[in-house]
Design a protein around this motif. Structure first.
Motif, PDB file in Angstrom:
ATOM      1  N   PRO A 248      23.596  75.749  45.333  1.00  0.00           N
ATOM      2  CA  PRO A 248      24.990  75.987  44.908  1.00  0.00           C
ATOM      3  C   PRO A 248      25.895  76.197  46.110  1.00  0.00           C
ATOM      4  O   PRO A 248      26.333  77.314  46.397  1.00  0.00           O
ATOM      5  N   LEU A 249      26.210  75.118  46.808  1.00  0.00           N
ATOM      6  CA  LEU A 249      26.938  75.205  48.066  1.00  0.00           C
ATOM      7  C   LEU A 249      28.445  75.007  47.927  1.00  0.00           C
ATOM      8  O   LEU A 249      29.171  75.146  48.902  1.00  0.00           O
ATOM      9  N   THR A 250      28.916  74.654  46.734  1.00  0.00           N
ATOM     10  CA  THR A 250      30.346  74.369  46.581  1.00  0.00           C
ATOM     11  C   THR A 250      31.061  75.358  45.661  1.00  0.00           C
ATOM     12  O   THR A 250      32.250  75.197  45.400  1.00  0.00           O
ATOM     13  N   GLY A 251      30.351  76.355  45.154  1.00  0.00           N
ATOM     14  CA  GLY A 251      30.992  77.375  44.340  1.00  0.00           C
ATOM     15  C   GLY A 251      31.095  77.058  42.861  1.00  0.00           C
ATOM     16  O   GLY A 251      31.682  77.836  42.103  1.00  0.00           O
ATOM     17  N   GLY A 252      30.530  75.933  42.406  1.00  0.00           N
ATOM     18  CA  GLY A 252      30.586  75.579  40.993  1.00  0.00           C
ATOM     19  C   GLY A 252      29.533  76.319  40.183  1.00  0.00           C
ATOM     20  O   GLY A 252      28.665  77.008  40.726  1.00  0.00           O
ATOM     21  N   ASP A 253      29.609  76.141  38.843  1.00  0.00           N
ATOM     22  CA  ASP A 253      28.649  76.808  37.961  1.00  0.00           C
ATOM     23  C   ASP A 253      28.194  75.902  36.820  1.00  0.00           C
ATOM     24  O   ASP A 253      27.583  76.357  35.872  1.00  0.00           O
ATOM     25  N   ASP A 254      28.496  74.602  36.914  1.00  0.00           N
ATOM     26  CA  ASP A 254      28.108  73.685  35.841  1.00  0.00           C
ATOM     27  C   ASP A 254      26.599  73.462  35.854  1.00  0.00           C
ATOM     28  O   ASP A 254      25.963  73.505  36.910  1.00  0.00           O
ATOM     29  N   PRO A 255      26.013  73.195  34.682  1.00  0.00           N
ATOM     30  CA  PRO A 255      24.568  72.932  34.643  1.00  0.00           C
ATOM     31  C   PRO A 255      24.231  71.583  35.264  1.00  0.00           C
ATOM     32  O   PRO A 255      24.975  70.610  35.132  1.00  0.00           O
TER      33      PRO A 255
END
Length: 386
Positions: free
Chosen positions: A230-237
């Motif tokens: 998770p290197l870009t700060g997103g939280d999508d599955p």
């Protein structure tokens, strides 16, 4: 060390130097670089020629006197079969000592594990007495027990060796990004780099950290899945089972999703290429898609530089097209302050799209260029062309 052991060691050193140097150095250069006596080098080369491992040819230009000879692959010498299995296609090449290669076959596939059966049939059609092993680059994590996962194709624990059915032919299987990094360390911009980071971007990104030219494999053989961090700060599955993965924002699938096109299952390679071409032509939506991809990749690279401290970073696959100001700015912004004064260079691969195939070849010759491998060749010397 007795005389026989020393001779065997020097044979291997000479073969390795010929291979790593692209069969481009003269016998006198090899003699000097390996610190051998001239007579010893002559005896070694003569023996390797007799064993059909090397053949010498005159250099293109030489000084007055006896023509300078260049040791290179023997026309009946060992071959590695290298295969690059991508999400939507595969390619097979025959590779010789020194790194020369010839593409033998290529085909698209439907994205199901049945592709391995077709690839196996194609490989078996090219087996012969000269083949010392098969190297396979696969676009997903490969465990030490040879099980392959490709999450966005729905492949889970696919037994590769069983599906290929190559009998007793030695098989080396590796992740495409790791093998592309190995190739870059042997024949590209990471050659001689003490700590190098390589990222390969296709439908999604992956990579490897190389220490002294050797990729780190991890405890189970699956290190380098940088696309599933998770290197870009997103939280999508993500199809891999994690959330916020870098692969949701970087790669061909991300380009397609940005424009609302079908993604996943190995679809859309040509559509993704058209997006890149449209962006180069200034089409606004395509530009936004490519810039978003490049920015996310740059941010991810910055995070990896902070964590891993490489001396240089190389990019292959789609990563080459994403290299530029947007990527560099995003990377710089993600760097710790102490790293901004002397950031590592970010370089496009010297090998283009050939990295995974070259890495697969190198994995075979790494296994062959051992005392056991060469002695087995001598004991079962092939007499006919493949």
């Amino acid at each position: 060390m007795d005389v026989g052991d020393l001779r065997a060691l020097n044979r291997l050193r000479l073969l390795r130097e010929v291979h790593d140097g692209g069969a481009s150095r003269t016998r006198s250069q090899l003699t000097r670089d390996l610190e051998l006596a001239r007579g010893t080098a002559s005896v070694l080369v003569a023996g390797l020629v007799e064993d059909e491992l090397l053949r010498e040819k005159p250099a293109g230009e030489h000084a007055r006197g006896r023509p300078t000879q260049i040791p290179g692959p023997h026309p009946r010498g060992p071959l590695a079969l290298a295969a690059d299995l991508r999400e939507d296609s595969w390619t097979i090449a025959a590779c010789e000592l020194g790194g020369g290669s010839t593409v033998l076959a290529a085909s698209g596939h439907d994205g199901t594990p049945a592709a391995l059966n077709d690839l196996g049939a194609a490989l078996r059609a090219h087996l012969g007495p000269r083949v010392v092993g098969v190297g396979l680059s696969a676009s997903g994590p490969v465990r030490e027990d040879g099980l392959l996962d490709i999450s966005h194709l729905g492949w889970r624990e696919v037994p590769v060796a069983e599906a290929l059915d190559l009998g007793d032919v030695p098989l080396r299987i590796g992740n495409d990004a790791r093998l592309a990094g190995l190739a870059e360390a042997r024949r590209g911009h990471l050659r001689g780099v003490s700590v190098g980071l390589h990222l390969h971007v296709d439908f999604d990104p992956g990579g490897t950290l190389l220490i002294g030219g050797t990729p780190l494999t991890g405890a189970g053989g699956t290190a380098g899945e940088f696309g599933h961090m998770p290197l870009t700060g997103g939280d999508d599955p993500c199809p891999c089972g994690a959330r916020g993965c870098l692969s949701l924002a970087v790669g061909r699938n991300a380009l397609l999703r940005h424009l609302g096109l079908p993604a996943g299952r190995g679809r859309g390679r040509h559509e993704a290429e058209r997006i890149i071409e449209a962006a180069a032509g200034g089409e606004p939506e395509a530009v936004r898609a490519v810039e978003s991809n490049a920015g996310a990749l740059g941010k991810g690279i910055g995070a990896l530089i902070n964590a891993l401290d490489p001396a240089a970073v190389t990019l292959s696959g789609l990563g080459v097209a994403l290299t530029g100001d947007t990527l560099q700015r995003a990377c710089d912004g993600a760097l710790m302050a102490m790293r901004r004064d002397r950031p590592p260079p970010i370089l496009p691969s010297a090998l283009g799209d050939r990295g995974p195939l070259v890495g697969a070849m190198e994995s075979v010759f790494d296994a062959f260029l051992t005392r056991e491998g060469v002695e087995f060749w001598r004991a079962t010397r092939p007499k006919n062309e493949m």
